[in-house]
Design an enzyme around this catalytic site. Structure first.
Site, PDB file in Angstrom:
ATOM      1  N   ASP A  57       0.857  -1.194   0.000  1.00 50.14           N
ATOM      2  CA  ASP A  57       0.000   0.000   0.000  1.00 50.14           C
ATOM      3  C   ASP A  57       0.889   1.237   0.000  1.00 50.14           C
ATOM      4  OD1 ASP A  57      -1.901   1.915   0.231  1.00 50.14           O
ATOM      5  OD2 ASP A  57      -2.793   1.146   2.069  1.00 50.14           O
TER       6      ASP A  57
ATOM      7  N   HIS B 192     -46.922  56.213 -57.178  1.00 48.99           N
ATOM      8  CA  HIS B 192     -46.035  55.221 -57.783  1.00 48.99           C
ATOM      9  C   HIS B 192     -44.827  54.931 -56.891  1.00 48.99           C
ATOM     10  CE1 HIS B 192     -44.076  52.903 -60.928  1.00 48.99           C
ATOM     11  NE2 HIS B 192     -42.962  53.589 -60.690  1.00 48.99           N
TER      12      HIS B 192
ATOM     13  N   GLU C 268     -45.574  30.168 -62.214  1.00 42.97           N
ATOM     14  CA  GLU C 268     -44.159  30.477 -62.413  1.00 42.97           C
ATOM     15  C   GLU C 268     -43.996  31.946 -62.808  1.00 42.97           C
ATOM     16  OE1 GLU C 268     -41.583  28.730 -61.848  1.00 42.97           O
ATOM     17  OE2 GLU C 268     -42.454  26.765 -61.453  1.00 42.97           O
TER      18      GLU C 268
ATOM     19  N   HIS D 137     -45.315  51.347 -56.855  1.00 46.61           N
ATOM     20  CA  HIS D 137     -44.624  50.947 -58.084  1.00 46.61           C
ATOM     21  C   HIS D 137     -45.552  50.184 -59.027  1.00 46.61           C
ATOM     22  CE1 HIS D 137     -40.711  52.293 -56.630  1.00 46.61           C
ATOM     23  NE2 HIS D 137     -41.055  51.776 -55.452  1.00 46.61           N
TER      24      HIS D 137
ATOM     25  N   ASP E 138     -47.580  27.040 -55.736  1.00 44.84           N
ATOM     26  CA  ASP E 138     -46.199  26.549 -55.746  1.00 44.84           C
ATOM     27  C   ASP E 138     -45.390  27.336 -54.727  1.00 44.84           C
ATOM     28  OD1 ASP E 138     -44.059  25.038 -56.392  1.00 44.84           O
ATOM     29  OD2 ASP E 138     -43.636  25.990 -58.318  1.00 44.84           O
TER      30      ASP E 138
ATOM     31  N   CYS F 202     -38.037  50.664 -60.658  1.00 43.65           N
ATOM     32  CA  CYS F 202     -38.729  49.862 -61.663  1.00 43.65           C
ATOM     33  C   CYS F 202     -37.807  49.502 -62.820  1.00 43.65           C
ATOM     34  CB  CYS F 202     -39.953  50.619 -62.183  1.00 43.65           C
ATOM     35  SG  CYS F 202     -41.272  50.790 -60.957  1.00 43.65           S
TER      36      CYS F 202
ATOM     37  N   CYS G  42     -38.560  55.942 -62.953  1.00 43.38           N
ATOM     38  CA  CYS G  42     -38.400  55.301 -61.632  1.00 43.38           C
ATOM     39  C   CYS G  42     -37.195  54.360 -61.676  1.00 43.38           C
ATOM     40  CB  CYS G  42     -39.667  54.554 -61.252  1.00 43.38           C
ATOM     41  SG  CYS G  42     -39.518  53.693 -59.653  1.00 43.38           S
TER      42      CYS G  42
ATOM     43  N   ASP H  24     -47.587  21.107 -58.597  1.00 45.74           N
ATOM     44  CA  ASP H  24     -46.663  20.116 -59.133  1.00 45.74           C
ATOM     45  C   ASP H  24     -46.674  18.885 -58.235  1.00 45.74           C
ATOM     46  OD1 ASP H  24     -45.150  20.695 -56.915  1.00 45.74           O
ATOM     47  OD2 ASP H  24     -43.773  22.030 -57.965  1.00 45.74           O
TER      48      ASP H  24
ATOM     49  N   ASP I   4     -11.695  12.680  -8.460  1.00 48.40           N
ATOM     50  CA  ASP I   4     -11.033  11.724  -7.576  1.00 48.40           C
ATOM     51  C   ASP I   4     -11.411  11.896  -6.106  1.00 48.40           C
ATOM     52  OD1 ASP I   4      -9.854  14.160  -7.362  1.00 48.40           O
ATOM     53  OD2 ASP I   4      -7.786  13.459  -7.486  1.00 48.40           O
TER      54      ASP I   4
END
Length: 1506
Positions: A464, A1237, A1379, A1241, A1291, A1268, A1265, A1343, A727
């Protein structure tokens, strides 16, 4: 004979599938099964014996008849062997015919015997099987015990269908599965004990499982005998198990309890074995790996079996069985060749002998030689047999004359099971080597003991290194006595006799040493005092991996390990490192690295105060490349969560890291290099075998390893309170002192088996005990350091201040006081050597904490009592205390104030932290005590200011945070601040005017009351220590004079005012009525009511009075190519006065360099972001740095004149009705159109129709503009598909990092869009419900995306009545309209985003632009068209319903099927799908007429009267 020949030729086709199933039944324990020839032989033999049954088909009835007749035959009529084979084969065919699948022939015979042989109804023996078993094909009753009508009970056999169902469940789910348990418990409710046990025995299943079940039943029987001594009314085990009883006796009512107990035992046994099978250490799951030797496999198997809580006979059976069944295929074949038919009964040692060479090169060559060797003649037994004991052919190892060899110790004369060293598993002889490191050490026993001669006697002493003294229990009186000596160790304070000059001998080494004689010592110890003299050293690195499991670690994906070169070191440091590394190598903690391990980590060393060198390793690169492990322990244990115990012991594990092996495949990455001075020789490279210091995973691996090692020991000792952090081990108990110390001693011995040592000098027995920085006492706990260092006024470095604050924060659980001023002192420069200045306020704060630490003591947790947590306001923080009894806190703490949270929210945050701490440390939910009144907290919750309240809470009158004594309603010396706030001219404004002439005003949103309070807050911020405040708000005046001691703050403005006022010396508060002619009050009201020039942002600088304009600042570095124009948005929003407009001009310094501002007019009232357009006229690129003044804002007075007609005398060549050829004053609408506008726009058609300006003027507005023109869309329209009213396309589209779901109605072009979280089906279905609620569509095109075609989506569409069709992804012909809509939406969105703060607002503005502001060729918007279509549908539906409401017809009735005359016309009262209801005028009755007898006609026209 003709019939027989045809029968043979056909081969019993009606039994083809039955014979095929029968051929899968094994004959015995081996792999040999029945063949088709065996079945045909049995059937033909039966046809030959019983000719009267030959012509009948092979049904289950015929088979039972044949079975009955065979039972009546005697073996003499045919040979015994053939008769047994015939009977066994018939049993297998019968089982296959009934759909059962027995594993062996023996099991099939048992099943048939149970179904027929167990019946005691002898009168029915001669009857047919259908009469004997009326429920054979379909069962109606499942209980064998039935009540008779005449009274009493009768027994009836378990039906085959029930048995077959149980057998099917057992085969599919397992004999110990929950499904089989439920089925058995259902059917066996009134079975006899004998039925239950016999059915269980005949079920298919693992033999090892059946043995375990039997062992559990035996344990239940033994427990019954122990708990129920024999008596007159006590059931015996035989009665419960049905031993020696007939079925009629077991079915009687007095045996009901016995049957229930037996069923309960069986269910308990099934559950126990099932739980065992799920455990990781289940021996049935221990199987030999392909690359594993048979010896290693047997070691793992025996370890798992020994850990099972079963009896020794069952363990023996498991060892014999599983050592064969769980072995690899090669080992099974080798055992079959060597041991033959007795392989199942052979011992483990015999199997190890047979398989000891399996997998080796010699074994592979032997198999190859056997495969190439020609076959010998039949009948030559023993020619190829070879003894693996002596190596000679002709006999087996068990027949060897040289004697059998033990595979544990290697000696002859006994088998491994009889080896004396078997009980000391894992121990080795002195001088042996550890399998992991191959390093010699003194002793490898656990615990390590060696033989030493003490005086004249030889003793076994425990080695020991933690013991200072050598202790023996007895002595022969040799040596010199030195009197009594007091020792303190694991047994407490004890007294022994000290002897010097005692003769000590270890091997050839003899010394004169000192010992202590202690008769009560539980073990004799060799201490450090004599170990060094004897030359004995115990290595702490126990790397035997069979004992300490290694935790798998690896590098991150793609990493190759560190390759950092070793930096140069001085000669002195190299010598210090060499000494350390040599010692580590000798102890087996490091090893020499092979040349192909190329990783390297630098090392260095420092000299400690003691003069010794300490080795350090730079693991930073390896730590980066290593995968993390989970945290094994999430925090430090706290003494406030410990329970009060009579006895405590603190243990410290020595060399903890160096005792645990490092995962072997990872060791190559831990290499380091020892340099050679002056390169006089090659460098020496080493690697770590144990956990190194500084490696990031060492703590986690250590904690996981200790968890595995100590888990079983902790479970075996529930009476102790056990704690471990790294420990440090804590053990507390209420046991007796000797028993407590015995448990501590047991733990020390237990972990010593794994090589962990507990140094004696670090053990603490009893109170006071120091653990993890705490000092534990019998009734209280403290910190080990009870005092904090003093601080004085003067300079201090940030590094030293941080250390002081760190010491304080660590002890906050006993201090519980905030230090806001000291914490504020730490702000600013982050350099560690930067200085701060300690003032008196900091010293006072620190001294209060030092005094609190001296006075405060923590208490232990009592699990019988409730836990309370009380919160209170501290100094800019919330303090709380956790206690079970008043005045005895478990611990305290502080939560510092959080910005932007009200006081109520901060208290709730602290309550959450308090609750979490209590749950973690004690496992209980505390009762929270909040400051203030309950109704105030309930109001806070109802108002939504807080969203969480504790589970258990109440209120108390908390300590006063703010004082009101410095607020009075009288005039005090000092300036006066006239404050006002409110909504002025539609905008929120606030400010003040002082008696000294100072003015302050700002714009701010809020209610009138909030703005009044904000004005007072700003005055308090700017005012001196003594001041007066005058307000015309009664609400604000009463608030300032309110009793704040009882007030719970309801808004953050009040809290801030309280804090500001608290720091003032004296404030006088006064109220005057508004608009009553008081000059100063009217002045401040006018002052904040003015629309003043206000700015927001940092893009503008103040100017001098003589300057023409305000300088504008470039927000970032801008690069403008040659000849290009760039628009630059600056950090500025400006609010002009009514009579002002502004212009952005060029600075002269820029104009000189050819850089010009292209104009820019800011109208009065414009509040948007300011943008500057810069033109570079040079032929090279120009860069404007950040922060440069590059333009100027010039304010101009606004002049407005009304336009008047020229008058009649003026003439024009352009028209007769005034200015312009159209005769209209459309020119006035151009600014309005431009402004509109700029907002939306929209296109030129929309401007032309809405403002009445010419088409060319509208197109000019759009072309001028910039937004635009930059986002101009292509005009090509790609593809098309179905269009119509209420038909939509949908979509997903992406804008930057955002996902938008877009819907478009194909007829009107109406767009609906929402920002969504993701393209999931759930999100789409939620948006579908919103879309349907707003537009009521009829059909939809999408889709084939997963969100659109999901089954749940289709069900929703069907539920809503929407016709849903799908197209082809990416096909423009399929999704053309949506789209195109994506492009339109995103282009318009890009124009509007700068005008809105939130993306959702910009998206909504885009929908307004496209749906309302955009006009088509006929001057209608998509919204107009959509609304018109809906209105037309409503009108048509209303008209149609009116037309269908009243109908007329001719009808005829039928008599006996013949039609009568047509009658009518008459009105249809009700119409259904196949008939109508009319009223017969003649009979005045209502008739139901089928549609085939009805002719509908138009309604008659009314005749107009003249």
């Amino acid at each position: 004979m003709a019939k027989q020949g045809s029968k043979e030729k056909k081969g019993y086709p009606e039994l083809k599938e039955v014979i095929k199933a029968t051929c899968k039944i094994r004959v015995g324990p081996g792999k040999e099964t029945l063949t088709e020839g065996n079945c045909l032989w049995a059937l033909k033999t039966i046809d030959f014996i019983f000719e009267d049954l030959k012509t009948e088909p092979w049904t289950i009835t015929k088979m039972y008849t044949v079975w009955d007749r065979l039972k009546g035959l005697t073996p003499e009529e045919t040979s015994k062997r053939e008769f047994a084979s015939l009977q066994a084969t018939l049993a297998c065919i019968m089982c296959s015919q009934m759909g059962m699948k027995p594993e062996t022939v023996q099991a099939a015979k048992g099943i048939i015997s149970m179904k027929e042989g167990l019946h005691e109804n002898k009168e029915a023996k001669g009857e047919k099987v259908e009469q004997l078993y009326p429920n054979l094909e379909k069962h109606r009753e499942v209980y064998p015990i039935v009540n008779l009508q005449a009274g009493g009970r009768s027994w009836k056999a378990v039906e085959s269908v029930v048995f077959q169902q149980l057998q099917t469940v057992a085969m599919q789910h397992g004999l110990v599965s929950e499904d089989f348990e439920r089925q058995l418990a259902y059917y066996a409710t009134t079975w006899t004990s004998k039925d239950i046990l016999e059915v269980l025995a005949m079920m298919p299943g693992n033999r090892a499982q059946k043995e375990l079940i039997q062992g559990k039943l035996n344990e239940e029987a033994e427990r019954w005998v122990r708990q129920n001594p024999p008596g007159p009314n006590v059931l015996t085990v035989d009665q419960i198990m049905g031993v020696g009883q007939t079925n009629q006796q077991a079915s009687q009512a007095n045996m009901d309890q016995a049957r229930q107990i037996c069923l309960q035992w069986v269910i308990t046994a099934l559950r126990s074995v099932r739980h065992m099978s799920h455990r990781p250490g289940n021996p049935m799951l221990v199987k030999q790996k392909n690359t594993e030797s048979y010896e290693d496999f047997i070691a793992r198997l025996l370890e798992a079996i020994d850990a099972e809580p079963v009896t020794d006979p069952i363990k023996t059976y498991l060892k014999v069985t599983l050592s064969y069944t769980n072995a690899s295929t090669d080992c099974q074949k080798q055992m079959d060749r060597t041991l033959g038919t007795r392989v199942q009964q052979a011992t483990v040692e015999e199997k190890m002998q047979a398989c000891r060479d399996v997998g080796s090169e010699g074994f592979k060559m032997q198999l190859l030689a056997q495969a190439l060797r020609p076959q010998g003649k039949a009948g030559q037994k023993g020619v190829n047999q070879k003894c693996y004991n002596c190596g000679k052919p002709g006999h087996l190892a068990r027949q060897c004359r040289q004697g059998i060899i033990c595979h544990h110790c290697g000696k002859r004369g006994h088998m491994q099971k009889d080896c004396r060293q078997k009980k000391q598993q894992g121990k080795q002889q002195e001088g042996a080597t550890c399998g992991a490191v191959r390093a010699p050490y003194v002793v490898t026993e656990a615990p390590p003991k060696i033989e030493i001669k003490v005086g004249t006697r030889w003793k076994k002493l425990l080695v020991d290194t933690g013991a200072d003294k050598t202790i023996v229990t007895s002595h022969d009186m040799s040596g010199i006595p030195k009197g009594r000596i007091i020792l303190q160790g694991i047994g407490g304070i004890i007294e022994g006799e000290k002897w010097e000059q005692v003769h000590l001998q270890y091997k050839d080494k003899i010394i004169r040493g000192t010992i202590v004689v202690l008769a009560t010592s539980p073990v004799e110890v060799l201490g450090r005092d004599n170990m060094r003299e004897l030359g004995i050293g115990l290595i702490m690195a126990n790397l035997e991996e069979k004992k300490i499991p290694s935790t798998r670690v690896r590098l991150k994906e793609g990493c190759k390990g560190p390759h950092i070169a070793q930096w140069p070191l001085t000669q002195e440091k190299l010598e210090g490192l060499k000494e350390i590394v040599d010692r580590l190598e000798k102890e087996g903690k490091v090893g020499r690295a092979p040349p192909h391990w190329t990783c390297n980590t630098p090392i260095f060393c420092i000299k400690k105060k003691s003069g010794k060198w300490r080795m350090l390793i730079d693991f930073r690169e390896l730590n980066k490349q290593t995968e993390d492990l989970a945290e094994a322990q999430l925090g430090l244990p706290h003494p406030g969560g410990l329970q009060r115990k009579k006895h405590v012991t603190i243990l410290d594990i020595g060399d903890a890291y160096f005792t645990i092996p490092l995962y072997e495949p990872y060791r190559q990455y831990t290499c380091f290099t020892m340099l050679s001075p002056n390169n006089l020789g090659p460098c020496v490279r080493y690697y770590w075998k144990v956990l190194p210091q500084g490696w990031k995973l060492s703590p986690a691996v250590y904690q996981f390893t200790m968890q595995k090692i100590l888990r079983g020991w902790i479970e075996e000792h529930p009476m102790i309170q056990f704690g471990i952090y790294m420990d440090d081990i804590y053990i507390g108990s209420d046991l007796g002192l000797e028993e407590h110390r015995g448990i501590v001693n047991e733990l020390a011995s237990y972990i010593a088996q794994y090589g962990f040592m507990l140094p004696e000098d670090k053990r603490q027995e009893g109170y006071p005990a120091k653990w993890l920085g705490f000092e534990l006492h019998p009734e209280k706990w403290k910190f080990q350091k009870h005092t904090l260092p003093e601080i004085t006024e003067g300079p201090i470095t940030l590094n030293k201040l941080q250390k002081l604050v760190g010491d304080l924060v660590w002890r906050q659980s006993l201090i519980g006081k905030s230090i806001p001023n000291i914490l504020k002192l730490m702000e600013g420069d982050r350099a560690l050597q930067s200085e701060r200045y300690i003032e008196s306020i900091h010293v006072r704060e620190w001294e209060a904490c030092r005094q609190k630490l001296k006075e405060m003591e923590g208490n232990y947790y009592d699990e019988e009592k409730d836990i309370y947590g009380q919160l209170d306001w501290g100094n800019k923080a919330i303090e709380y205390i956790v206690f079970q009894e008043k005045g005895k806190p478990l611990w305290v703490n502080v939560v510092h104030s959080i910005k932007n949270l009200s006081q109520a929210q901060q208290i709730i945050k602290a309550a959450q932290k308090l609750t979490q701490e209590v749950i973690i440390r004690t496992g209980k939910i505390p009762w929270i005590l909040l400051p203030g009144r309950e109704e105030d907290w309930i109001l806070e919750l109802q108002m939504g200011n807080i969203n969480w309240m504790p589970s258990f809470w109440s209120c108390y009158k908390g300590s006063v945070r703010w004082k009101k004594r410095n607020v009075i309603a009288e005039v005090v010396p000092g300036p006066t601040y006239y404050t006002d706030g409110g909504k002025k001219n539609g905008r929120g404004s606030l400010g003040y005017i002082t008696s000294t002439g100072e003015k302050f005003r700002i714009h701010e949103e809020g209610t009138n009351q909030q703005l009044e309070l904000r004005a007072i807050e700003e005055a308090c911020k700017q005012g001196p220590e003594k001041m007066n405040i005058v307000t015309d708000s009664r609400y604000a005046y009463e608030f300032m004079l309110r009793n704040w001691d009882e007030e719970v703050i309801r808004n953050p403005i009040q809290a801030r005012i309280m804090e500001l006022v608290h720091n003032k010396e004296k404030i006088g508060v006064h109220w005057v009525p508004g608009h009553k002619g008081i000059p100063q009050n009217e002045e401040i009201d006018r002052y904040i009511s003015e629309i003043f020039l206000a700015k927001e942002g940092r893009g503008i600088l103040q100017k001098r009075a003589e300057d023409a304009g305000y300088d504008l600042i470039c927000p970032q570095e801008i690069s403008i190519p040659a000849g290009q124009v760039k628009r630059i948005a600056i950090d500025l929003k400006i609010n002009l006065k009514k009579d002002q407009w502004a212009m952005i001009g060029t600075k002269s310094s820029f104009a000189n360099k050819g850089v010009f501002v292209q104009g820019g007019i800011i109208d009065s009232g414009y509040q948007g972001t300011i943008q500057v357009v810069i033109y570079n006229s040079n032929n090279k690129e120009v860069v404007i740095p950040q922060g440069r003044k590059f333009a100027q804002l010039i304010l101009m007075p606004l002049i407005h004149e009304e336009l008047e007609p020229w008058g009649e005398t003026r003439k024009t060549e352009r028209g007769e009705q005034g200015f312009g050829s159209t005769g209209m004053y459309w020119i006035e609408n151009i600014p309005l159109a431009e402004e509109e506008h700029n907002k939306w726009h929209q296109d030129a058609v929309s401007l032309h129709l809405e403002f009445g300006i010419p088409r060319t003027a509208a197109e000019d507005i759009v072309q001028q503009c910039d937004v635009c023109q930059e986002n101009k869309m292509p005009s090509t329209l790609r593809g098309s598909n179905k269009r119509g009213i209420d038909h939509w396309q949908v979509d997903y589209t992406h804008y930057e990092d955002k996902i938008i779901l877009v819907w478009v109605e194909t007829n009107s072009g109406l767009i609906y869009a929402e920002r969504v979280k993701g393209e999931t089906g759930q999100e789409f279905r939620v948006q579908t419900m919103k879309w349907y609620a707003m537009f009521a569509p009829k059909s939809l095109q999408s889709d084939n995306g997963p969100a659109f075609v999901a089954e749940s989506t289709q069900l929703l569409m069907k539920y809503l009545g929407i016709e849903h069709t799908t197209g082809i992804p990416w096909n423009p012909q399929s999704q053309a309209l949506v789209e195109r809509t994506h492009q339109t939406l995103k282009n318009t969105l890009e124009k509007l985003i700068p005008m809105f703060n939130a993306f959702e607002s910009a998206l909504a503005g885009t929908l307004i632009t496209l749906n309302i502001k955009r006009k088509g060729g006929l001057g209608t918007s998509p919204m107009d068209i959509f609304i018109f279509n809906k209105e037309q549908q409503r009108i048509q539906q209303q008209s149609k319903s009116k037309q269908e409401k009243i109908r007329f017809c001719y009808y005829r009735t039928r008599k006996r099927g013949h039609p009568g005359e047509w009658q009518g016309p008459t009105q249809v009262l009700w119409g259904g799908d196949g008939a109508i209801v009319v009223k017969d005028r003649g009979t005045d009755r209502y008739l139901v007429i089928a549609n085939k007898d009805v002719k509908f006609i138009p309604p008659p026209k009314e005749i107009q009267k003249e």
